[in-house]
Design a protein around this motif. Structure first.
Motif, short mmCIF file in Angstrom:
data_model
loop_
_atom_site.label_atom_id
_atom_site.label_comp_id
_atom_site.label_asym_id
_atom_site.label_seq_id
_atom_site.Cartn_x
_atom_site.Cartn_y
_atom_site.Cartn_z
N SER A 1 19.54 31.94 -4.78
CA SER A 1 20.75 32.62 -5.23
C SER A 1 21.94 31.75 -4.90
O SER A 1 21.88 30.89 -4.03
CB SER A 1 20.89 33.99 -4.55
OG SER A 1 20.98 33.85 -3.14
N GLY A 2 23.02 31.97 -5.64
CA GLY A 2 24.24 31.21 -5.41
C GLY A 2 24.34 29.94 -6.22
O GLY A 2 25.41 29.31 -6.27
N ARG A 3 23.23 29.53 -6.84
CA ARG A 3 23.20 28.32 -7.66
C ARG A 3 21.88 28.26 -8.39
O ARG A 3 20.85 28.70 -7.87
CB ARG A 3 23.36 27.08 -6.77
CG ARG A 3 23.72 25.80 -7.52
CD ARG A 3 23.24 24.57 -6.79
NE ARG A 3 21.79 24.45 -6.86
CZ ARG A 3 21.07 23.60 -6.12
NH1 ARG A 3 21.67 22.80 -5.24
NH2 ARG A 3 19.76 23.54 -6.24
N THR A 4 21.91 27.67 -9.59
CA THR A 4 20.67 27.52 -10.33
C THR A 4 19.80 26.42 -9.72
O THR A 4 20.29 25.50 -9.05
CB THR A 4 20.98 27.16 -11.79
OG1 THR A 4 19.75 26.97 -12.50
CG2 THR A 4 21.78 25.86 -11.87
N LEU A 5 18.48 26.53 -9.94
CA LEU A 5 17.57 25.45 -9.56
C LEU A 5 17.46 24.40 -10.67
O LEU A 5 16.94 23.30 -10.42
CB LEU A 5 16.18 26.01 -9.27
CG LEU A 5 16.05 26.92 -8.04
CD1 LEU A 5 14.62 27.44 -7.92
CD2 LEU A 5 16.47 26.19 -6.77
N VAL A 6 17.92 24.73 -11.86
CA VAL A 6 17.84 23.80 -12.99
C VAL A 6 18.73 22.59 -12.71
O VAL A 6 19.84 22.73 -12.23
CB VAL A 6 18.28 24.51 -14.28
CG1 VAL A 6 18.30 23.53 -15.44
CG2 VAL A 6 17.34 25.68 -14.58
#
Length: 124
Positions: free
Chosen positions: A25-30
């Protein structure tokens, strides 16, 4: 603030399987390198599986090759580690991680966000 929350650890008999999950959460893993590390008592933390930032390439430590599989679900922003044919020597605390910088790989010396760790114990 980036958070990685792991789940799926536990106690399993040798030869069994577990699937670890790591929800971000808090940022994409892409577009970010991701990986799974482990640390056994008295040993240094080691990387066991990694996926490059595009998701198109994976690599594994020799000790787990053919038994572990790293994957991710971008719709759930979650990464996984499928562990099969577990051995007592796989016993360790397992950590997921993602590089803080995009378009880069991941390793023990990169600047990473880390999960809290989940215990995996394999009995003989």
């Amino acid at each position: 603030q980036v958070q990685l929350v792991e789940s799926g650890g536990g106690l399993v008999q040798a030869g069994g399987s577990l699937r670890l999950s790591c929800a971000a959460s808090g940022r994409t893993l892409v577009n970010y390198g991701v990986g799974w590390f482990r640390q056994a008592p008295g040993k240094e933390r080691e990387i066991v599986a990694r996926m490059n930032w595009s998701g198109g390439s994976t690599s594994y430590a020799d000790s787990v090759k053919g038994r572990f599989t790293i994957s991710r679900d971008i719709t759930k922003n979650t990464m996984y580690l499928q562990m099969n044919s577990l051995r007592p020597e796989d016993t360790a605390v397992y950590y997921c991680a993602t590089n803080k910088r995009p378009y880069m790989g991941i390793g023990a010396t990169t600047d990473n966000h880390w999960g809290q760790g989940t215990q995996v114990t394999v009995s003989s």
